[in-house]
Motif scaffolding. Sequence first.
Motif, PDB file in Angstrom:
ATOM      1  N   LEU A 125      48.261  39.145  54.261  1.00 54.41           N
ATOM      2  CA  LEU A 125      47.072  39.889  53.856  1.00 54.41           C
ATOM      3  C   LEU A 125      46.046  38.912  53.319  1.00 54.41           C
ATOM      4  CD1 LEU A 125      45.505  42.535  53.049  1.00 54.41           C
ATOM      5  CD2 LEU A 125      46.675  42.358  50.845  1.00 54.41           C
ATOM      6  N   VAL A 126      44.811  38.994  53.846  1.00 58.65           N
ATOM      7  CA  VAL A 126      43.683  38.223  53.320  1.00 58.65           C
ATOM      8  C   VAL A 126      42.528  39.200  53.137  1.00 58.65           C
ATOM      9  CG1 VAL A 126      42.095  36.299  53.664  1.00 58.65           C
ATOM     10  CG2 VAL A 126      44.440  36.149  54.539  1.00 58.65           C
ATOM     11  N   SER A 127      41.996  39.270  51.923  1.00 65.62           N
ATOM     12  CA  SER A 127      40.991  40.283  51.620  1.00 65.62           C
ATOM     13  C   SER A 127      39.881  39.699  50.752  1.00 65.62           C
ATOM     14  CB  SER A 127      41.650  41.477  50.911  1.00 65.62           C
ATOM     15  OG  SER A 127      40.702  42.473  50.637  1.00 65.62           O
ATOM     16  N   PRO A 128      38.771  39.235  51.354  1.00 69.97           N
ATOM     17  CA  PRO A 128      37.605  38.823  50.577  1.00 69.97           C
ATOM     18  C   PRO A 128      36.714  40.032  50.264  1.00 69.97           C
ATOM     19  CG  PRO A 128      37.295  38.259  52.885  1.00 69.97           C
ATOM     20  CD  PRO A 128      38.663  38.893  52.778  1.00 69.97           C
ATOM     21  N   ASN A 129      36.194  40.078  49.043  1.00 69.85           N
ATOM     22  CA  ASN A 129      35.368  41.193  48.604  1.00 69.85           C
ATOM     23  C   ASN A 129      34.173  40.694  47.799  1.00 69.85           C
ATOM     24  OD1 ASN A 129      37.190  43.672  49.217  1.00 69.85           O
ATOM     25  ND2 ASN A 129      38.544  42.275  48.122  1.00 69.85           N
ATOM     26  N   ILE A 130      33.115  41.505  47.797  1.00 71.20           N
ATOM     27  CA  ILE A 130      31.979  41.295  46.916  1.00 71.20           C
ATOM     28  C   ILE A 130      32.031  42.355  45.828  1.00 71.20           C
ATOM     29  CG2 ILE A 130      29.458  41.326  46.705  1.00 71.20           C
ATOM     30  CD1 ILE A 130      30.372  38.888  48.121  1.00 71.20           C
ATOM     31  N   LEU A 133      28.984  44.776  40.396  1.00 71.59           N
ATOM     32  CA  LEU A 133      28.620  44.948  38.996  1.00 71.59           C
ATOM     33  C   LEU A 133      29.753  44.425  38.115  1.00 71.59           C
ATOM     34  CD1 LEU A 133      27.159  48.601  38.987  1.00 71.59           C
ATOM     35  CD2 LEU A 133      25.860  46.480  38.752  1.00 71.59           C
ATOM     36  N   PRO A 134      29.506  44.039  36.857  1.00 69.74           N
ATOM     37  CA  PRO A 134      28.214  43.908  36.190  1.00 69.74           C
ATOM     38  C   PRO A 134      27.421  42.683  36.637  1.00 69.74           C
ATOM     39  CG  PRO A 134      29.979  43.183  34.755  1.00 69.74           C
ATOM     40  CD  PRO A 134      30.636  43.736  35.971  1.00 69.74           C
ATOM     41  N   SER A 135      28.094  41.725  37.290  1.00 70.44           N
ATOM     42  CA  SER A 135      27.426  40.614  37.970  1.00 70.44           C
ATOM     43  C   SER A 135      27.926  40.610  39.403  1.00 70.44           C
ATOM     44  CB  SER A 135      27.722  39.278  37.278  1.00 70.44           C
ATOM     45  OG  SER A 135      29.117  39.023  37.259  1.00 70.44           O
ATOM     46  N   THR A 136      27.286  39.816  40.259  1.00 69.27           N
ATOM     47  CA  THR A 136      27.722  39.734  41.655  1.00 69.27           C
ATOM     48  C   THR A 136      28.769  38.635  41.777  1.00 69.27           C
ATOM     49  OG1 THR A 136      25.542  40.449  42.392  1.00 69.27           O
ATOM     50  CG2 THR A 136      26.983  39.482  44.039  1.00 69.27           C
ATOM     51  N   ASN A 137      29.992  39.030  42.111  1.00 72.47           N
ATOM     52  CA  ASN A 137      31.114  38.099  42.196  1.00 72.47           C
ATOM     53  C   ASN A 137      31.733  38.129  43.583  1.00 72.47           C
ATOM     54  OD1 ASN A 137      30.636  38.196  39.409  1.00 72.47           O
ATOM     55  ND2 ASN A 137      32.799  37.972  38.907  1.00 72.47           N
ATOM     56  N   MET A 138      32.255  36.997  43.995  1.00 72.44           N
ATOM     57  CA  MET A 138      33.080  36.915  45.198  1.00 72.44           C
ATOM     58  C   MET A 138      34.536  36.861  44.769  1.00 72.44           C
ATOM     59  SD  MET A 138      33.818  36.648  48.418  1.00 72.44           S
ATOM     60  CE  MET A 138      32.328  36.285  49.333  1.00 72.44           C
ATOM     61  N   GLU A 139      35.333  37.778  45.315  1.00 72.15           N
ATOM     62  CA  GLU A 139      36.748  37.819  44.985  1.00 72.15           C
ATOM     63  C   GLU A 139      37.572  37.745  46.257  1.00 72.15           C
ATOM     64  OE1 GLU A 139      38.505  40.298  41.709  1.00 72.15           O
ATOM     65  OE2 GLU A 139      39.328  41.410  43.426  1.00 72.15           O
TER      66      GLU A 139
END
Length: 218
Positions: A125-130, A133-139
Amino acid sequence: MKNSLLILGSTLLFSVTSLFAQQPGPPPAPIPVEVMFGNNRMNFQLILNKPIDAKGKFSFFNVTNGAVDYHNKNEETEIVVVNSINYDLGNNFKAGAGAQWHFKLGLVPILGVQYFKANPTWLLLVSPNICLLPSTNMEVVSLVEYKPSLSPKTRLYTRAQILYNQVLDGGIHARSGYTFRAGISRQKFTYGIGMNFDYYGPFKAEKLNTGAFVRISL
């Protein structure tokens, strides 16, 4: 208070699971529930992935992670619940939108994609997300399992899991974690040893946990 929220969240989640299980369709995928009793605290993880339409193009995806120390300190209690509705793009890719309930940040809307492929021996499983809120993060969450057969009723179970969350404005580290498991699976049960390496904030405050885990596939 946070322990009450954990119990309430778990109750609601299993209620939703029961509702989906009543819908017609192919046999439901197993729901892995895992608890690790470590030297510093207890870790909990549940993963749910259920189709919600007859063609299987849409699915509901949930990951619930929790941690609590053995003295029930509020500052050491964590729960993060991620819910998303995913659409199957084909070739093992899905696009999704949903929200994360975070024990410190509150409600965090998320958008992302997911690559998932599995067979009896391997799972990836590979799951990139944006996170909006409360800030813009890449996870980014990545998980790989290797489960070779040892006998007709027994399998080796190994897992490596990585979480990395970074604030896009300035590239500041927000959260990261590295999870490792090794054990034996027999029917629905898996047990063994585990290690969690968790890091928080821009200075990467470290929390380590090592212990024994048990996992059941519902």
